[in-house]
Design an enzyme around this catalytic site. Structure first.
Site, mmCIF file in Angstrom:
data_model
loop_
_atom_site.group_PDB
_atom_site.id
_atom_site.type_symbol
_atom_site.label_atom_id
_atom_site.label_comp_id
_atom_site.label_asym_id
_atom_site.label_seq_id
_atom_site.Cartn_x
_atom_site.Cartn_y
_atom_site.Cartn_z
ATOM 1 N N GLY A 43 11.164 -41.833 -9.459
ATOM 2 C CA GLY A 43 9.871 -42.050 -8.812
ATOM 3 C C GLY A 43 9.886 -41.244 -7.532
ATOM 4 C CB THR A 44 9.599 -37.594 -6.972
ATOM 5 O OG1 THR A 44 8.366 -37.462 -7.667
ATOM 6 C CG2 THR A 44 10.745 -37.191 -7.865
ATOM 7 C CG ASN A 45 4.680 -40.155 -5.490
ATOM 8 O OD1 ASN A 45 4.857 -38.940 -5.514
ATOM 9 N ND2 ASN A 45 3.699 -40.750 -6.132
ATOM 10 C CG ASP A 46 7.887 -45.602 -3.689
ATOM 11 O OD1 ASP A 46 7.121 -45.298 -2.759
ATOM 12 O OD2 ASP A 46 7.745 -46.608 -4.406
ATOM 13 N NE ARG A 62 -5.892 -4.649 -3.298
ATOM 14 C CZ ARG A 62 -6.479 -4.564 -2.111
ATOM 15 N NH1 ARG A 62 -5.789 -4.283 -1.048
ATOM 16 N NH2 ARG A 62 -7.766 -4.787 -1.984
ATOM 17 C CD GLU A 116 10.519 -46.941 -7.231
ATOM 18 O OE1 GLU A 116 9.509 -46.333 -6.884
ATOM 19 O OE2 GLU A 116 10.500 -47.928 -7.977
ATOM 20 N NE ARG A 172 -5.360 3.417 3.757
ATOM 21 C CZ ARG A 172 -5.390 3.618 2.434
ATOM 22 N NH1 ARG A 172 -4.785 4.693 1.923
ATOM 23 N NH2 ARG A 172 -5.965 2.753 1.642
ATOM 24 C CG HIS A 212 -14.142 -10.704 3.632
ATOM 25 N ND1 HIS A 212 -14.428 -12.019 3.932
ATOM 26 C CD2 HIS A 212 -12.851 -10.511 3.981
ATOM 27 C CE1 HIS A 212 -13.359 -12.575 4.459
ATOM 28 N NE2 HIS A 212 -12.387 -11.683 4.510
ATOM 29 C CB CYS A 227 6.692 -40.789 -13.104
ATOM 30 S SG CYS A 227 7.628 -42.087 -12.310
ATOM 31 C CB SER A 253 11.382 -42.784 -14.771
ATOM 32 O OG SER A 253 10.267 -42.084 -14.289
ATOM 33 C CG MET A 291 -2.956 -6.871 7.532
ATOM 34 S SD MET A 291 -1.928 -7.695 8.708
ATOM 35 C CE MET A 291 -0.854 -6.369 9.062
ATOM 36 C CE1 TYR A 313 9.290 -38.797 -18.161
ATOM 37 C CE2 TYR A 313 11.319 -39.109 -19.421
ATOM 38 C CZ TYR A 313 10.361 -39.589 -18.539
ATOM 39 O OH TYR A 313 10.460 -40.852 -18.025
ATOM 40 N NE ARG A 362 0.943 -45.221 -10.595
ATOM 41 C CZ ARG A 362 0.484 -44.022 -10.915
ATOM 42 N NH1 ARG A 362 -0.426 -43.892 -11.864
ATOM 43 N NH2 ARG A 362 0.918 -42.956 -10.294
ATOM 44 N NE ARG A 386 5.223 -48.999 -11.448
ATOM 45 C CZ ARG A 386 4.762 -48.261 -10.442
ATOM 46 N NH1 ARG A 386 5.545 -47.381 -9.863
ATOM 47 N NH2 ARG A 386 3.523 -48.391 -10.032
ATOM 48 C CE LYS A 424 -3.777 -0.582 2.344
ATOM 49 N NZ LYS A 424 -4.336 -0.902 3.670
ATOM 50 N N GLY A 469 -8.485 -7.476 3.785
ATOM 51 C CA GLY A 469 -9.281 -7.528 5.002
ATOM 52 C C GLY A 469 -8.589 -8.179 6.182
HETATM 53 P P1 ADP Z 1 -7.668 -2.365 3.415
HETATM 54 O O1 ADP Z 1 -6.252 -2.748 3.309
HETATM 55 O O2 ADP Z 1 -8.479 -3.265 4.282
HETATM 56 O O3 ADP Z 1 -8.292 -2.078 2.095
HETATM 57 P P2 ADP Z 1 -7.339 0.473 3.777
HETATM 58 O O4 ADP Z 1 -6.174 0.958 4.533
HETATM 59 O O5 ADP Z 1 -7.261 0.551 2.311
HETATM 60 O O6 ADP Z 1 -7.679 -1.009 4.263
HETATM 61 O O7 ADP Z 1 -8.589 1.256 4.300
HETATM 62 C C1 ADP Z 1 -9.905 0.885 4.007
HETATM 63 C C2 ADP Z 1 -10.697 2.061 3.498
HETATM 64 O O8 ADP Z 1 -10.621 3.148 4.355
HETATM 65 C C3 ADP Z 1 -10.191 2.593 2.176
HETATM 66 O O9 ADP Z 1 -10.709 1.877 1.113
HETATM 67 C C4 ADP Z 1 -10.721 3.983 2.168
HETATM 68 O O10 ADP Z 1 -12.005 4.021 1.660
HETATM 69 C C5 ADP Z 1 -10.729 4.344 3.629
HETATM 70 N N1 ADP Z 1 -9.589 5.222 3.894
HETATM 71 C C6 ADP Z 1 -8.323 4.897 4.215
HETATM 72 N N2 ADP Z 1 -7.555 5.984 4.337
HETATM 73 C C7 ADP Z 1 -8.352 7.031 4.094
HETATM 74 C C8 ADP Z 1 -8.140 8.445 4.046
HETATM 75 N N3 ADP Z 1 -6.947 8.975 4.272
HETATM 76 N N4 ADP Z 1 -9.192 9.198 3.737
HETATM 77 C C9 ADP Z 1 -10.401 8.670 3.499
HETATM 78 N N5 ADP Z 1 -10.664 7.372 3.517
HETATM 79 C C10 ADP Z 1 -9.649 6.552 3.813
HETATM 80 MG MG MG Z 2 -7.796 -0.793 0.855
HETATM 81 MG MG MG Z 3 7.388 -46.580 -6.608
#
Ligand code: ADP
Ligand code: MG
Ligand code: MG
Length: 879
Positions: free
Chosen positions: A767-770, A340, A746, A96, A456, A832, A765, A107, A852, A562, A618, A26, A105
């Site tokens: 035989g990586t399992n064995d 991202r 093997e 953030r 999510h 194999c 060949s 952190m 191969y 086999r 085999r 980020k 979601g």
């Molecule tokens: P996540 O990694 O879970 O997406 P973010 O750090 O992106 O968390 O924050 C989630 C949301 O919070 C962002 O999508 C944005 O809408 C809001 N947010 C984060 N920073 C700001 C900011 N400086 N101003 C306004 N909204 C923010």
């Molecule tokens: Mg975000």
């Molecule tokens: Mg074998």
């Protein structure tokens, strides 16, 4: 001095815009967007190094960092002309988290930090918008209470819900400033009650509480689980971003939204996103209000919409990839908050990569390297049969494609429990949250009643390659009664449903599936991969049906056929048992004579399909007792058939019992004790060749493989047997037969003595399992009891039966390759076993210079792609 803090708009930071190790994803992208001149609210990133110090120093922040942060806040104050904690024009910030790779979601983020009982009044005056100020404050208390003070958000949400109920309103948006005032007081009471302290009013205390909480969230249970599932190392740590707040919740000319520059489900080149007018941050993903389609912004905020489109284009050009973007509009001004590389389905990842080659954004080598080969699996597997009868009971958004059937379960834990019993489940939730990760991983598919295409559930499911139907508002879930209703239907926990994440349909019962359609883009990508890869791809297959599938997927030969599987089929098992139960050589030979035609026919069928491609056969490998009857009835049947007593059969079973069958009388040891068995098998192979020749079928050059060799003498003796048999058949049919004889490597001793063994072998060949079993001395069948502990304690990085253990097993492969090739330059080498279809093991095979890999039919395309990736990576040919 080591740089620990990176200001977005500062040149010396901007040279770090690629350093995600330090800035996290980020932070690095906020720096880069600022560098590109995009509207990003000012702020700075505290690097992952500080997270490392934090954990090394008893969870304390170094003094130096505290001072620098203060300085950085001053700089934001100057830019925004606001002041942190000011009673006339207060600066608010967001804190953030942001690790090196995005963990959606996982952190925690805190918004509106800097509000307290006094600054909220200042904010109200300044904006002449009391409702907005109070709404922001209550959000802040809620988030801070949850993330920093660890009070379950449920306590706050319940207060809001109950209040709305008594007031008789449905939406948060209907609550007034006065309503929020009351709720703010209630929230503060909850905090007092739970923590025995007042909600912190001092803004710097708030700031450091939040920064500490982000660092701590790196080691929360849900973050740890996510890392385990996705092989993310624990030591990376997270960065923290502190940024001036911009507000999407100040009125009707404000908004907040998320967007993908292309459709993350199908890959289609079309804007895709959602937004909400007069809302803040998480409202869009939380599913509390149903967001609007981004395309409708063209009407509601046309200027912003055009501006966004331009920015999306620029970002795609700069990043050369589909972007997942978060933005906010404050009083008709657009602010970019995140970009991202967007998560996408396997189908979308192929379409996007192929399209971007055509758009000349990337080369076809880059396209190849971009696809996670493992995810192809989801494309090759069956989809719903259009002709199958379907009882549609609900529909929702097509959030992640694919079809899945399973028992309805309403909790993540229950889904996990059922998975342990090998039962398929569909996880049904009102909406999912990061706590549900375990269950989402365990379930075959996910169905939610709330939430959009960027909720999510949708994002995580696409990342996992799992079918998901989200926002199916028709379904009404009652967690307590463990049922959901949809129209006239009532579905109980344990009932079977099917979901189709491609169409968003939910169906009663299990719906029949069919082979998937392979897209043109997929074939194009495969053709590119074939241009670059050096490794040949073969398949492990013994039935005509499997062989056909593998050929259609592009297999260039059979790497492991086999023969024992052929022994179990239908009535031949009787002759096999007769052979094993025979007391004399003559009796045994007689039984073998009955088996001969079956084997010959099997080979003719396979040779025909392979049409001249190499086939490695085999010779019999498992210990004979595996073929003996297991039930009383089978014992009786075979006794009757052979006209001997039950007792006789049973005593022979006891005689053949082994303490340790994996290391017992099997493989080439059978060939040494009972040469007539191997002789019959070779005869079948050669006669099949003679037959093919007569029928003008393109001749296959069979590779006859002797299993479980550990000494040169074993292969020397058995090779002679093969040669003698071939000579006889050549004489009888007066034809010339071409064939190779080789061995499976093997056992560690075979790898070490590869030099001697290669004298008598045309190919090896692995035989990586064995070989994995025998190198570690771990039985694959029993390892389930402790493998998890080994991964948990970091003794194993990954299960060595899934990905080759390069340092041990790999070392043996390298030794055998080297020594074998010194003896015989033309020696052909391959592997194999399960590893042949595992991309990271394939990368190893390319480095080890094998010829191969051989894998199961459905993994052939994965292996083709992985082999090209391995070659390009090894030769750094992707620039
Ligand atoms: P996540 O990694 O879970 O997406 P973010 O750090 O992106 O968390 O924050 C989630 C949301 O919070 C962002 O999508 C944005 O809408 C809001 N947010 C984060 N920073 C700001 C900011 N400086 N101003 C306004 N909204 C923010
Ligand atoms: Mg975000
Ligand atoms: Mg074998």
């Amino acid at each position: 001095m080591e740089k620990l803090i990176f200001r977005f708009n500062n040149q010396s930071s901007q040279s770090f815009f690629k350093n995600k190790d330090l800035l996290g994803g980020k932070g690095a992208n906020l720096v880069k967007m600022t560098k590109l001149g995009l509207p990003v609210p000012p702020g700075f990133t505290i690097s992952t190094k500080v997270c490392e110090y934090f954990y090394k120093n008893n969870k304390k922040i170094p003094k130096k960092v505290i001072q620098q942060v203060k300085k950085e806040i001053n700089i934001i104050e100057k830019i925004t002309k606001k002041k942190f904690g000011s009673l006339s024009n207060p600066l608010l910030v967001s804190v953030r988290s942001g690790a090196k790779v995005s963990m959606p979601g996982m952190m925690d983020t805190i918004l509106n930090l800097g509000l307290n009982d006094k600054t909220v009044i200042a904010l109200k005056k300044r904006t002449s918008n009391g409702r907005f100020a109070k709404d922001s404050y209550r959000r802040f208390i809620q988030m801070y209470g949850n993330v920093v003070l660890k009070i379950e958000s449920y306590f706050f949400e319940e207060l809001i819900e109950n209040y709305k109920l008594t007031k008789g309103v449905i939406q948060d948006i209907e609550l007034t400033e006065e309503d929020w005032d009351g709720l703010i007081q209630n929230f503060k009471d909850v905090i007092k009650e739970k923590t025995k302290k007042n909600f912190p009013q001092e803004v710097n205390e708030q700031l450091w509480g939040a920064i500490g909480a982000v660092f701590l969230s790196w080691n929360s249970k849900r973050a740890k689980t996510y890392r385990k599932i996705n092989y993310i190392p624990d030591h990376w740590g997270t960065a923290v971003n502190v940024q001036a707040m911009v507000f999407g919740n100040m009125g009707e000319n404000c908004a907040t939204g998320v967007a993908f520059t292309r459709n993350p489900s199908t890959g289609e080149k079309k804007l895709f996103g959602e937004y909400l007018i007069n809302a803040q941050g998480e409202d869009v993903v939380a599913g509390t209000r149903t967001p609007q389609d981004l395309l409708s912004m063209n009407k509601s905020m046309p200027v912003i919409f055009q501006q966004l489109k331009k920015i999306f284009k620029l970002l795609e050009r700069k990043y050369k990839d589909m972007q997942d973007i978060e933005f906010t509009v404050e009083n008709n001004k657009l602010w970019m908050l995140q970009t991202r590389s967007g998560k996408r389905t396997a189908r979308a990842s192929i379409k996007i990569a192929v399209d971007m080659v055509q758009e000349k954004l990337i080369s076809n080598k880059e396209a190849i390297l971009r696809i996670d080969a493992n995810t192809l699996d989801t494309l090759l597997h069956p989809t719903l049969d259009e002709k199958a009868e379907k009882k549609i009971i609900a529909s929702g958004l097509p959030a992640s494609p694919g079809a899945a059937s399973g028992k309805v379960t309403f909790s993540a834990n229950e889904a996990e429990r059922l998975k342990e019993q090998m039962q398929d489940t569909i996880l049904v939730r009102i909406e999912t949250s990061p706590e549900d990760i375990n269950g989402m991983h365990a379930a075959k598919g996910i169905l939610t009643a709330r939430g959009g295409m960027t909720s999510h559930a949708a994002v995580v499911a696409r990342g996992m390659g799992k079918p998901c139907v989200s926002g199916s508002s028709e379904i009404k879930i009652d967690y307590e009664k463990k049922i959901f209703r949809s129209g006239e239907y009532q579905i109980k926990e344990g009932d079977i449903i099917t979901i189709d994440g491609g169409s968003g349909k939910v169906m009663l019962g299990e719906v029949r599936t069919v082979k998937p359609d392979i897209s043109k883009d997929f074939s194009k990508l495969m053709n590119w991969a074939d241009q670059y890869r050096k490794l040949k791809i073969r398949t492990n297959s013994e039935t005509p049906a499997d062989t056909k599938i593998a050929r259609d997927f592009g297999a260039e030969g059979i790497g492991l056929c086999r023969t024992e599987h052929m022994f179990f089929d239908g009535e031949r098992i009787i002759s096999v048992r007769e052979m094993i139960l025979s007391k004399t050589l003559d009796d045994r030979k007689e039984a073998l004579t009955k088996l001969l035609p079956y084997q010959r026919n099997d080979f003719i069928k396979i040779f025909k399909i392979m049409n001249g491609l190499p086939v490695t056969v085999r010779l019999l490998d498992p210990p004979l007792h595996e073929f003996l009857p297991k039930t009383e009835k089978d014992v009786e049947d075979i006794a009757k058939e052979l006209n001997i007593s039950n007792k006789n059969v049973k005593s022979r079973i006891i005689e053949l019992h082994e303490q340790n069958p994996m290391l017992g009388h099997r493989g080439c040891r059978l060939g040494i004790s009972f040469p007539e068995i191997y002789q019959m098998q070779c005869q079948a192979i050669f006669e099949a060749l003679a037959e093919c020749k007569k029928k003008k079928i393109k001749p296959v050059i069979p590779e006859i493989m002797i299993p479980l060799v550990s000494t040169a003498a074993e292969i020397q003796i058995l090779r002679n047997l093969v040669v003698k048999t071939a000579e006889e058949i050549q004489k009888i049919h007066s034809i010339k037969i071409q064939y190779y004889v080789g061995t499976m490597i093997e056992l560690p001793r075979a790898a070490l003595r590869a030099n001697d063994i290669a004298k008598y072998a045309d190919f090896f060949s692995f035989g990586t399992n064995d070989l994995t079993q025998t190198t570690f001395g771990i039985s694959r069948d029993d390892s389930g009891k402790f493998l998890n502990d080994y991964v948990e304690n970091k003794i194993f990085n990954k299960d060595p039966f899934v990905s080759i253990d390069e340092r041990g097993v790999g070392e043996l492969i390298k030794i055998a390759t080297e020594r074998g090739r010194i003896q015989k330059k033309s020696l052909k080498l391959g592997i194999c076993g399960e590893h042949g279809g595992d991309p990271s093991s394939i990368e190893f095979c390319e480095k080890a210079k094998l010829n191969y890999v051989s894998c199961s039919p459905y993994r052939v395309p994965i292996a083709r792609l992985a082999a090209a990736q391995a070659y390009l990576k090894k030769n750094k040919k992707y620039k």
